[in-house]
Design a protein around this motif. Structure first.
Motif, PDB file in Angstrom:
ATOM      1  N   ILE A 177       0.818  -1.215   0.000  1.00  0.00           N
ATOM      2  CA  ILE A 177       0.000   0.000   0.000  1.00  0.00           C
ATOM      3  C   ILE A 177       0.856   1.271   0.000  1.00  0.00           C
ATOM      4  N   THR A 178       2.141   1.136   0.342  1.00  0.00           N
ATOM      5  CA  THR A 178       3.025   2.303   0.333  1.00  0.00           C
ATOM      6  C   THR A 178       3.587   2.569  -1.048  1.00  0.00           C
ATOM      7  N   ALA A 179       3.946   1.503  -1.774  1.00  0.00           N
ATOM      8  CA  ALA A 179       4.662   1.680  -3.039  1.00  0.00           C
ATOM      9  C   ALA A 179       4.096   0.803  -4.151  1.00  0.00           C
ATOM     10  N   PRO A 180       2.801   0.979  -4.510  1.00  0.00           N
ATOM     11  CA  PRO A 180       2.274   0.225  -5.652  1.00  0.00           C
ATOM     12  C   PRO A 180       2.926   0.716  -6.941  1.00  0.00           C
ATOM     13  N   GLU A 181       3.267  -0.231  -7.824  1.00  0.00           N
ATOM     14  CA  GLU A 181       3.966   0.147  -9.057  1.00  0.00           C
ATOM     15  C   GLU A 181       3.140   1.086  -9.924  1.00  0.00           C
ATOM     16  N   LYS A 193       8.723   4.203   7.455  1.00  0.00           N
ATOM     17  CA  LYS A 193       8.009   3.205   6.656  1.00  0.00           C
ATOM     18  C   LYS A 193       8.989   2.163   6.114  1.00  0.00           C
ATOM     19  N   HIS A 194      10.116   2.656   5.617  1.00  0.00           N
ATOM     20  CA  HIS A 194      11.133   1.739   5.089  1.00  0.00           C
ATOM     21  C   HIS A 194      11.585   0.758   6.160  1.00  0.00           C
ATOM     22  N   GLN A 195      11.821   1.289   7.379  1.00  0.00           N
ATOM     23  CA  GLN A 195      12.268   0.430   8.470  1.00  0.00           C
ATOM     24  C   GLN A 195      11.218  -0.621   8.812  1.00  0.00           C
ATOM     25  N   LEU A 196       9.959  -0.230   8.868  1.00  0.00           N
ATOM     26  CA  LEU A 196       8.888  -1.179   9.165  1.00  0.00           C
ATOM     27  C   LEU A 196       8.797  -2.269   8.106  1.00  0.00           C
ATOM     28  N   ILE A 197       8.883  -1.867   6.837  1.00  0.00           N
ATOM     29  CA  ILE A 197       8.821  -2.850   5.752  1.00  0.00           C
ATOM     30  C   ILE A 197       9.983  -3.825   5.855  1.00  0.00           C
ATOM     31  N   VAL A 198      11.171  -3.288   6.061  1.00  0.00           N
ATOM     32  CA  VAL A 198      12.373  -4.124   6.125  1.00  0.00           C
ATOM     33  C   VAL A 198      12.310  -5.096   7.298  1.00  0.00           C
ATOM     34  N   ILE A 199      11.950  -4.585   8.459  1.00  0.00           N
ATOM     35  CA  ILE A 199      11.943  -5.431   9.654  1.00  0.00           C
ATOM     36  C   ILE A 199      10.868  -6.509   9.563  1.00  0.00           C
ATOM     37  N   TYR A 200       9.668  -6.097   9.198  1.00  0.00           N
ATOM     38  CA  TYR A 200       8.565  -7.052   9.216  1.00  0.00           C
ATOM     39  C   TYR A 200       8.543  -7.959   7.983  1.00  0.00           C
ATOM     40  N   LYS A 201       8.908  -7.436   6.829  1.00  0.00           N
ATOM     41  CA  LYS A 201       8.841  -8.244   5.608  1.00  0.00           C
ATOM     42  C   LYS A 201      10.060  -9.134   5.436  1.00  0.00           C
ATOM     43  N   THR A 202      11.204  -8.728   5.946  1.00  0.00           N
ATOM     44  CA  THR A 202      12.448  -9.456   5.669  1.00  0.00           C
ATOM     45  C   THR A 202      13.182  -9.935   6.918  1.00  0.00           C
ATOM     46  N   ALA A 203      13.440  -9.030   7.867  1.00  0.00           N
ATOM     47  CA  ALA A 203      14.374  -9.344   8.948  1.00  0.00           C
ATOM     48  C   ALA A 203      13.895 -10.473   9.855  1.00  0.00           C
ATOM     49  N   TYR A 204      12.603 -10.485  10.177  1.00  0.00           N
ATOM     50  CA  TYR A 204      12.121 -11.520  11.094  1.00  0.00           C
ATOM     51  C   TYR A 204      12.290 -12.911  10.506  1.00  0.00           C
ATOM     52  N   TYR A 205      11.832 -13.126   9.277  1.00  0.00           N
ATOM     53  CA  TYR A 205      11.871 -14.499   8.764  1.00  0.00           C
ATOM     54  C   TYR A 205      13.229 -14.879   8.171  1.00  0.00           C
ATOM     55  N   SER A 206      14.013 -13.896   7.749  1.00  0.00           N
ATOM     56  CA  SER A 206      15.302 -14.212   7.139  1.00  0.00           C
ATOM     57  C   SER A 206      16.437 -14.314   8.153  1.00  0.00           C
ATOM     58  N   PHE A 207      16.338 -13.596   9.265  1.00  0.00           N
ATOM     59  CA  PHE A 207      17.447 -13.556  10.215  1.00  0.00           C
ATOM     60  C   PHE A 207      17.058 -14.087  11.599  1.00  0.00           C
ATOM     61  N   ASN A 266       9.350   1.682  -8.463  1.00  0.00           N
ATOM     62  CA  ASN A 266       8.757   2.480  -7.386  1.00  0.00           C
ATOM     63  C   ASN A 266       8.951   1.842  -6.009  1.00  0.00           C
ATOM     64  N   LYS A 267      10.133   1.283  -5.768  1.00  0.00           N
ATOM     65  CA  LYS A 267      10.401   0.652  -4.481  1.00  0.00           C
ATOM     66  C   LYS A 267      10.663   1.707  -3.404  1.00  0.00           C
ATOM     67  N   CYS A 268      10.125   1.424  -2.226  1.00  0.00           N
ATOM     68  CA  CYS A 268      10.363   2.309  -1.071  1.00  0.00           C
ATOM     69  C   CYS A 268      11.729   1.972  -0.492  1.00  0.00           C
ATOM     70  N   SER A 269      12.775   2.321  -1.216  1.00  0.00           N
ATOM     71  CA  SER A 269      14.132   1.915  -0.860  1.00  0.00           C
ATOM     72  C   SER A 269      14.811   2.933   0.051  1.00  0.00           C
ATOM     73  N   TRP A 270      15.909   2.498   0.656  1.00  0.00           N
ATOM     74  CA  TRP A 270      16.693   3.364   1.526  1.00  0.00           C
ATOM     75  C   TRP A 270      17.213   4.564   0.742  1.00  0.00           C
ATOM     76  N   ASN A 271      17.657   4.333  -0.488  1.00  0.00           N
ATOM     77  CA  ASN A 271      18.255   5.412  -1.283  1.00  0.00           C
ATOM     78  C   ASN A 271      17.285   6.572  -1.471  1.00  0.00           C
ATOM     79  N   VAL A 272      16.077   6.261  -1.898  1.00  0.00           N
ATOM     80  CA  VAL A 272      15.130   7.344  -2.190  1.00  0.00           C
ATOM     81  C   VAL A 272      14.661   8.016  -0.914  1.00  0.00           C
ATOM     82  N   ASN A 273      14.549   7.283   0.168  1.00  0.00           N
ATOM     83  CA  ASN A 273      14.120   7.898   1.425  1.00  0.00           C
ATOM     84  C   ASN A 273      15.179   8.840   1.990  1.00  0.00           C
ATOM     85  N   ILE A 274      16.453   8.453   1.869  1.00  0.00           N
ATOM     86  CA  ILE A 274      17.522   9.374   2.263  1.00  0.00           C
ATOM     87  C   ILE A 274      17.499  10.614   1.359  1.00  0.00           C
ATOM     88  N   ALA A 275      17.284  10.394   0.071  1.00  0.00           N
ATOM     89  CA  ALA A 275      17.228  11.518  -0.875  1.00  0.00           C
ATOM     90  C   ALA A 275      16.067  12.453  -0.556  1.00  0.00           C
TER      91      ALA A 275
END
Length: 594
Positions: A177-181, A193-207, A266-275
């Motif tokens: 819902i944040t970054a639909p193409e 938002k980026h941190q929430l996506i990263v932590i919940y979508k990736t960090a919990y199940y991958s690490f 249209n990814k909610c990436s770290w690069n664009v958020n820092i920019a």
């Protein structure tokens, strides 16, 4: 005399092989469940194919991490039974990953995954993939019941999977819902938002999940131990994804093994958020007008803003600071040979919206464990990531890997400065008609796919053709007689077999050749495949990243001159990336389209 040092790469390859060896038994158990319930043969076969097409692929790092964690905590080599049960947990993590990816590919309308067509795009699959993803998830709980129901850790393991699945799905929701193409709105983006996506979508199940499973199986019960693990692994997961975002934009295709598309998608990436945090009004206007557009010129404008804002320099600063902080957290872990009693709740700095780990049930465990955490568990994760490049190259060698679902092993090498192409082509023709034992021996000696390296864009192009050829063989749908000629057929956009061999096979004037050998599991295998290749081809082996691609010839064969993506490309690099994407997607869907 000191024992010889063990090559880390060889050790990792051996561990992966041992882990893969467990899969056939688990697949058999799951398929047997269908038979026990007297399911129709076509449904049973569908489930088997679903399991094998979607699960035992990729690097398998998540699953293997469960085994590695358990072994490090034990402080010794595992028994056969311990290795098997730790691998069962690891394969359950891989099944969870398969469930997520099948569903994610449908949501994103992706075309390829791991060098093959996405599951939902296969003939007759379509929306059935929705149910297939559910079955992959359900398979986890059947295996856990089968192998862990009598273990004290059973309830904790169940809760870990259930909680992690919910967290990951929440992360996916925020991302969708944040970054639909199809609708770009950078006002929805933020580092939070980026941190929430990263932590919940990736960090919990991958690490966190692989390590927590290893801890539970090892008998670590204290809540504080899990809070400590969480406080380190979640930041490692966040660092990993930030690094991934950075490499997608600033890494080369040779480094990362693919063409980066985060800006286009249209990814909610770290690069664009820092920019977005640092952009002037003029730079913000450029980002708003160009980010997420399927246009290489727009992508170039976004990258120009990133360069103006020195995103690369900011990332390097972020990486070094994060690495130092994580090492301090790891160094603070108490290590002891005897029972361990944790007196604090760890170093958690995150405040998850849900319980981060199953609390210990007093009747099953207490806060005094027979073993404690080991720093090596966490340092092994961190060292693999620090200053990572996804697929570093440069070493001239033959590469090899396994394709579990087909029981095949693949060996591939790039030969440059080849001097015997003409005699090699003549030898192939002669071997095909030679009679008797001499003919059998000669055909075995040249039993490779010889591919004109000028017409190969990337390793992913080769891998996609290999996967498709193996799938065709498995389905009894080969267009040619042999697996190696089938690979050539998939590389060619047309359906004419002779044309495919003439275009993509070795010619009298070839100077750069990709040599490829596929071994089925039941097939006798040479002890030294590289040596066998060098007996046939006179040239020097070079890194596969050094492919001498003739982009003009590829565009001609694939008829790409007027393709929109190429016309709009504002640079040679952008054109090449577009060609690579189109070629790979064409190969992946060729069996569907033909």
């Amino acid at each position: 005399m000191a024992a010889p040092a063990i090559d880390p790469k060889a050790k990792a390859a051996q561990r992966k092989k041992e882990f893969l060896d467990v899969w056939p038994k688990l697949e058999s158990e799951l398929v047997q469940l269908m038979k026990q319930h007297s399911m129709p043969e076509d449904a049973t076969e569908w489930f088997r194919r679903n399991l094998n097409y979607n699960t035992p692929h990729g690097k398998l790092n998540r699953g293997i991490s469960v085994v590695d964690t358990f072994e490090i905590l034990q402080g010794r080599a595992l028994t056969a039974d311990e290795f098997f049960k730790a691998s069962v947990l690891g394969w359950c993590v891989e099944l969870l990953q398969a469930y997520f990816l099948v569903a994610d590919d449908m949501m994103d309308q992706s075309i390829t995954r791991r060098g093959q067509a996405c599951w939902y795009r296969l003939p007759q699959v379509g929306n059935i993939a929705i149910n297939d993803s559910f079955m992959l998830e359900a398979a986890i709980y059947h295996l856990l019941k089968l192998y862990f129901r009598e273990e004290k850790s059973y309830v904790y393991i169940l809760e870990l999977f259930l909680e992690t699945t919910l967290k990951t799905e929440i992360g996916q929701l925020i991302d969708l819902i944040t970054a639909p193409e199809e609708h770009v709105d950078l006002s929805k983006f933020s580092l939070k938002k980026h941190q929430l996506i990263v932590i919940y979508k990736t960090a919990y199940y991958s690490f966190y999940l692989p390590v927590a499973l290893g801890m539970r199986y090892a008998g670590i019960n204290s809540d504080a131990a899990y809070a400590t693990a969480l406080s380190i692994l979640i930041p490692i997961g966040e660092y990993f994804q930030v690094q991934d975002d950075y490499l997608d934009c600033f890494g080369t295709p040779e480094q990362i093994g693919k063409v980066g598309t985060d800006i286009l998608d249209n990814k909610c990436s770290w690069n664009v958020n820092i920019a977005l945090q640092r952009a002037s009004p003029e730079q913000r206007k450029i980002l708003d007008e160009n980010y997420g557009r399927k246009d290489s010129a727009c992508e170039a404008r976004v990258k120009a803003v990133f360069n103006e804002l020195k995103i690369e320099e900011l990332y390097r600063e972020y990486e070094q600071n994060t690495y130092e902080k994580l090492n301090k957290l790891i160094d603070a872990i108490p290590e002891s040979e005897g029972p361990v009693e944790y007196t604090s709740g760890g170093n958690a700095t995150y405040e998850p919206m849900m319980e981060p780990y199953p609390r210990t049930i007093p009747s099953l465990g207490n806060d005094k464990d027979t073993m404690g955490l080991k720093r090596e568990v966490f340092r092994s994760f961190l060292n693999k990531i620090y200053k990572r490049q996804k697929r570093p190259g440069g070493e001239a060698k033959m590469e090899s890997y396994q394709i579990p679902h087909s029981g095949a092993s693949v060996f591939v090498a790039l030969f440059k400065n080849v001097t015997n192409a003409a005699s090699l082509k003549k030898r192939l023709v002669t071997a095909s008609t030679m009679a008797g034992d001499e003919g059998i021996a000669e055909r075995a000696a040249v039993n490779f796919a010889f591919i004109d390296a000028r017409l190969v864009t990337s390793k992913m192009m080769l891998e996609t053709a290999i996967h498709q050829a193996l799938l065709a063989e498995e389905q009894g749908a080969l267009k040619t007689k042999y697996i190696h000629s089938e690979i050539l057929w998939f590389l060619n956009p047309g359906n004419n077999i002779s044309e495919a061999i003439r275009r993509f096979g070795v010619t009298e004037s070839s100077t750069d050749i990709v040599v490829l050998r596929v071994f089925k599991d039941s097939e006798p295998r040479s002890i030294d495949v590289r040596k066998d290749m060098e007996k046939v081809v006179e040239g020097q082996i070079a890194p596969l990243e050094d492919l001498p691609t003739d982009w003009a010839a590829l565009k001609k064969y694939y008829k790409l001159g007027s393709d929109t993506a190429l016309v709009q490309a504002d640079s040679e690099e952008a054109q090449r990336r577009a060609v690579d994407r189109i070629v790979i997607n064409t190969i992946a869907i060729k069996s569907v389209a033909s």
